[in-house]
Design a protein around this motif. Structure first.
Motif, mmCIF file in Angstrom:
data_model
loop_
_atom_site.group_PDB
_atom_site.id
_atom_site.type_symbol
_atom_site.label_atom_id
_atom_site.label_comp_id
_atom_site.label_asym_id
_atom_site.label_seq_id
_atom_site.Cartn_x
_atom_site.Cartn_y
_atom_site.Cartn_z
ATOM 1 N N THR A 491 1.021 -0.967 0.043
ATOM 2 C CA THR A 491 -0.021 -0.170 -0.248
ATOM 3 C C THR A 491 1.133 1.734 0.219
ATOM 4 O O THR A 491 0.707 2.261 -1.065
ATOM 5 C CB THR A 491 -0.526 -0.132 1.057
ATOM 6 N N SER A 492 1.722 1.271 0.789
ATOM 7 C CA SER A 492 2.770 2.382 0.897
ATOM 8 C C SER A 492 3.270 2.837 -0.382
ATOM 9 O O SER A 492 3.657 3.819 -0.595
ATOM 10 C CB SER A 492 3.790 2.061 2.089
ATOM 11 N N VAL A 493 4.160 1.903 -0.926
ATOM 12 C CA VAL A 493 4.488 2.324 -2.099
ATOM 13 C C VAL A 493 3.806 2.906 -3.294
ATOM 14 O O VAL A 493 4.392 3.725 -3.756
ATOM 15 C CB VAL A 493 5.197 0.984 -2.427
ATOM 16 N N THR A 494 2.425 1.809 -3.733
ATOM 17 C CA THR A 494 1.992 2.133 -4.514
ATOM 18 C C THR A 494 1.010 3.570 -4.314
ATOM 19 O O THR A 494 0.571 4.436 -5.230
ATOM 20 C CB THR A 494 0.567 1.635 -4.746
ATOM 21 N N ALA A 495 0.606 3.990 -3.153
ATOM 22 C CA ALA A 495 -0.093 5.296 -2.651
ATOM 23 C C ALA A 495 1.177 6.899 -2.789
ATOM 24 O O ALA A 495 0.957 7.392 -3.362
ATOM 25 C CB ALA A 495 -0.319 5.207 -1.459
ATOM 26 N N SER A 496 2.675 6.049 -2.711
ATOM 27 C CA SER A 496 3.568 7.124 -2.479
ATOM 28 C C SER A 496 4.107 7.586 -4.603
ATOM 29 O O SER A 496 4.182 8.757 -4.527
ATOM 30 C CB SER A 496 5.335 6.208 -2.281
ATOM 31 N N LEU A 497 3.470 6.673 -5.592
ATOM 32 C CA LEU A 497 3.971 6.520 -6.501
ATOM 33 C C LEU A 497 2.910 7.432 -6.879
ATOM 34 O O LEU A 497 2.873 8.815 -7.730
ATOM 35 C CB LEU A 497 4.233 5.402 -7.983
#
Length: 881
Positions: A491-497
């Motif tokens: 979740t963190s990686v996709t939301a950051s992108l």
């Protein structure tokens, strides 16, 4: 209207001036008119209206009338012009502009240009850094190619006192950058149309309306080939080889040559960037040491061992992280993530261990170094101000912008001089303009916050999907990284992108809005314009870049309730929680993606796009090998300089400075990434400026402008953010409280201080029998654990915060108060002890003022007595004997 027709200036109207063009003389490196005597100070480019399409002939004839009137105005103001047809495109004509000596003297006095008065007779002070000269000489530019400039005392030029200035050759007395600066000043104020009482003037409007296609000063040669002209200084060639070429990446910047070629504004930017990068090197060494220390010690962590131990972490069943689709999970499933979290904590601890701050972590040790950077920069800046003759560059010397002058229709009495002057708006009108600007900025800031809320909702919605799929599927295709692919991390990686993409889109749109607002406000001077735009853009960029990081650091996981009574966002989504080890690793991920993505995107915009555009331009205008392209036409094929100049370069670096200082407690490796980026940034900016862009019109600048107080504000805010990140985002304080208080009697059963048992004390217990009716599906298991400090079921105060929680809160608040007071006190002491202006510079400034006063007195005495001056640098004037 050009050479050969100058005698027509005696006409009463400008319409009688006829055009005359000169053929190219075949000298591609020439910087002079065809006569080889008059130097080219500026170039104007336009398309011949007589060769345009017949359907648009009316518009083009209006352009022609404006251009002819404008050029006649230039000649009436003393400029000399010569036109030459293009050797590539027969429609293009290049107008060469020359300023005679008398015109140069007049406008040098108007612009308060400081020129050499006499050689500097003060001995240089010994520098303690000279002991390292045997090492640093290998990093200096080649002194045989770039010699040290002569040191002179300077004074503002006065036409009536030419004899007192150090004039050896009139053709070389004013440097090319000074000449182009004065030429551009005239171009921005020459009229091109008068309708009734309305006078329209300025090259800027003619460029915007298409009357001219370009206006620029000339480069002195090609960047990779020396000029064949005998007296050409080849400064562009020297800058490329000693500064912009990749082979010179290790060399220090030739700042004096940069300032001489591009002006003080460009010079002060590269001086600041180089100084900032040097200071980053010290922080990068500490950050890299912390990285290595944390990596080496993460396996020895008692906390990580307990999480990964099948007999401890494997026996702890954790609460489902969503209401309907999530399952129970074992704590040891986050084994690798816990090591990363522990690694972050070790980096924080090692930061202050390495620099000897055993009791006060990152903010106490790192942030005073930021104060040292700002204070030492002020001193270095003061030295450059004196060396580059900008000490007395005051705001009242800066003249109004042409756009401001063109709209001055109201009168007011100047409160300082008492003279009536024209202004473009009344007091009420100014308030309206400023109010509209403030309202627009606030609207866009609220729009950014709305995007952050939308991304938060995305996090909640997607987390449910990841929790279902990642817990139930085997993920065999991700076997090498299976341990790291947790629902929180995915979740963190996709939301950051997604957040990064939203940042870039909002930046692009808001940039145009900010420029429109600033144009609407109509600031008086260019400095006022840049400061107003700087404040608007930085406020927006600050919220745009940092809002998501502030959310993760200070909001996420702070109000989640407990399993029997969770907190919901917009009534539908259960508020997201941090990993069992905290939100530090997620904050580090967010910072890494934004910093690296921003650097890549900026390099694409700054380097790749201009290079591709120039490549296409060269391909489309390819000529046969026998044709020779003159200097002015080679420069025309380069990319035009942005109207905002260095604004985006400063903004990029200040945003980076914010990442390095505001969140260094969570990402000590940020200074390392910033250092690597800046080492490339200096050479990339130099390369594109020397090779891909036309020569910039030189501008005077005393300092870095509005960016200085912004940097100071960020440094002050960084104290609070790092103290709060260390206290509230990381687990350092709860672990220290456990180690010193709750691991031993009376709260613990251990005889010595230890971290054993911390896992058990940091996870509370919940009974499935206490679930609400909506959650009856989870009553398969009797007891499970969740991350909080609450009393267990069956306790008289079950599910209320326990004594451990209040000890931790008290310790966190005490930590923040103590750290902030220590850092702010240290910052105040350092600011007080370090003077902004070095003593040697003060002496030189006083000496220069003394000589200027002597000259003024002797000049007046000469006018009265008709005698030559009697003073010299070694003998005091007669009036002092």
């Amino acid at each position: 209207m050009y050479t050969g027709a100058l005698f027509m200036l005696g006409c009463h109207t400008f319409d009688c001036v006829q055009s005359e063009t000169m053929e190219f003389n075949g000298k591609p490196d020439s910087l002079f008119f065809n006569d080889g005597v008059r130097r080219i100070d500026f170039i104007l480019v336009y398309e011949d209206e007589d060769k345009k399409e017949f359907e648009k002939r009316h518009t083009f004839q209006r352009h022609k009338r404006r251009r002819e009137y404008f050029e006649a105005s230039l000649m009436k103001m003393g400029m000399e012009l010569e036109a030459t047809k293009s050797v590539v495109d027969e429609k293009l004509l290049f107008v060469k502009v020359h300023m005679p000596w008398d015109v140069l003297c007049t406008y040098a006095e108007v612009l308060h240009i400081k020129v050499p008065l006499q050689p500097n007779d003060l001995t240089s002070h010994y520098s303690p850094w000279r002991i390292f000269s045997c090492i640093t000489k290998h990093f200096q530019p080649n002194e045989e190619l770039i010699g040290k400039e002569s040191d002179f005392f300077t004074a503002p030029f006065e036409k009536e006192r030419q004899g007192y200035f150090h004039i050896k050759d009139k053709d070389l007395f004013f440097t090319p950058s000074m000449r182009s600066k004065m030429a551009f000043y005239i171009l921005t104020r020459a009229p091109y149309e008068i309708r009734g009482n309305v006078k329209k003037f300025g090259i800027t409007k003619l460029l915007n309306s298409g009357v001219y296609k370009a206006a620029y000063p000339l480069h002195d040669c090609r960047f990779n080939v020396k000029s064949k002209e005998p007296d050409c200084p080849n400064e562009r060639y020297l800058l490329y080889n000693e500064w912009a070429h990749p082979k010179s990446f290790y060399k220090m910047q030739p700042l004096d040559l940069i300032r001489k070629y591009y002006g003080e504004k460009i010079g002060i930017y590269f001086a600041w960037l180089g100084f900032y990068t040097t200071m980053l090197a010290l922080a990068a060494v500490v950050g890299l040491a912390c990285f290595i220390y944390g990596y080496k010690t993460q396996e020895t962590s008692t906390w990580s061992k307990e999480v990964c131990d099948p007999e401890i972490g494997g026996q702890i069943v954790m609460c489902p992280q969503c209401d309907h689709f999530c399952q129970y999970w074992r704590l040891n499933s986050t084994c690798e993530a816990s090591k990363d979290t522990q690694y972050c904590v070790y980096m924080i601890v090692s930061l202050f261990l390495i620099v000897g701050c055993l009791f006060f972590p990152v903010p106490v040790c790192f942030l005073p170094s930021v104060t040292l950077f700002l204070e030492f920069w002020k001193r270095y800046q003061a030295e450059l101000e004196y060396e580059w003759d900008t000490v007395e560059f005051l705001e009242q010397e800066e003249l109004p912008r042409p756009e401001y002058e063109a709209k001055c229709i109201y009168e007011r009495k100047n409160p300082i001089t008492g003279v009536k002057e024209k202004i473009p708006y009344t007091t009420c009108g100014r308030c309206v303009r400023v109010s509209i600007g403030i309202g627009t900025v606030l609207f866009w800031i609220m729009l950014i916050l709305a995007s952050v809320v939308a991304i938060t909702v995305y996090r909640l919605a997607v987390f449910f999907a990841f929790s279902t799929s990642l817990r139930t599927q085997g993920l065999k295709e991700l076997e090498p990284i299976k341990e790291y692919v947790t629902p929180q991390m995915a979740t963190s990686v996709t939301a950051s992108l997604i957040n990064f993409i939203a940042i870039m889109i909002l930046n692009t749109v808001y940039e145009r809005v900010a420029i429109w607002i600033t144009d609407f406000e109509l600031p008086r001077t260019k400095t006022d314009y840049e400061n107003s735009l700087t404040l608007k853009m930085f406020l927006f960029q600050f919220v745009n870049y940092y809002s998501s990081c502030f959310y993760i650091a200070f909001a996420k996981g702070k109000a989640v309730g407990y399993p029997g009574k969770p907190v919901y966002l917009v009534g539908a989504y259960r508020n997201e929680e941090c990993d069992p080890g905290g939100c530090m690793i997620e904050l580090t991920t967010q910072l890494s993606i934004i910093m690296s993505g921003k650097a890549i995107w900026n390099n694409i915009q700054e380097v790749l796009l201009p290079w591709v555009k120039n490549l296409i331009s060269r391909h489309c205008t390819r000529v046969t090998s026998e044709n020779t392209i003159p200097r002015w036409e080679q420069d025309y094929r380069l990319q035009p300089v942005s109207k905002l100049g260095l604004f985006y370069e400063y903004l990029e670096m200040v945003i980076q400075f914010g990442f390095v200082t505001l969140f260094v407690a969570s990402f000590p490796l940020a200074p390392v990434l910033a250092l690597v980026n800046n080492l490339f940034e200096i050479r990339v900016d130099a390369w594109k400026m020397v090779t891909q862009f036309r020569r910039i019109v030189p501008e005077k600048a005393q300092d870095i402008g509005a960016w200085q107080p912004i940097l100071q504000g960020v440094a002050i805010l960084a104290v609070a953010t790092n103290a709060m990140i260390t206290a509230f985002t990381s687990d350092m304080i709860p672990r220290l409280v456990y180690y010193w208080s709750f691991s031993v009697y009376p709260y613990g059963s251990n005889t010595d201080h230890t971290m054993k048992g911390y896992i058990n004390s940091s996870l509370s217990v919940f009974s499935t029998s206490d679930f609400s009716n909506a959650s009856k599906k989870y009553q398969k298991l009797f007891l499970f654990r969740y991350r909080d400090f609450r009393y267990p079921p069956g306790h008289p105060r079950q599910y209320e915060h326990n004594v451990y929680y209040w000890h931790v809160i008290a310790a966190k608040l005490a930590f923040i108060i103590v750290v902030e007071h220590i850092v702010y006190f240290t910052k105040f002491i350092l600011s007080y002890m370090i003077p902004d202006v070095p003593y040697a510079v003060k002496e030189q400034i006083k000496r220069e003022k003394y000589l200027t006063q002597v000259i003024l007195h002797e000049t007046n005495l000469k006018l009265v007595t008709k005698q030559p001056p009697l003073w010299s640098s070694s003998r005091p004037p007669s009036w002092q004997i």
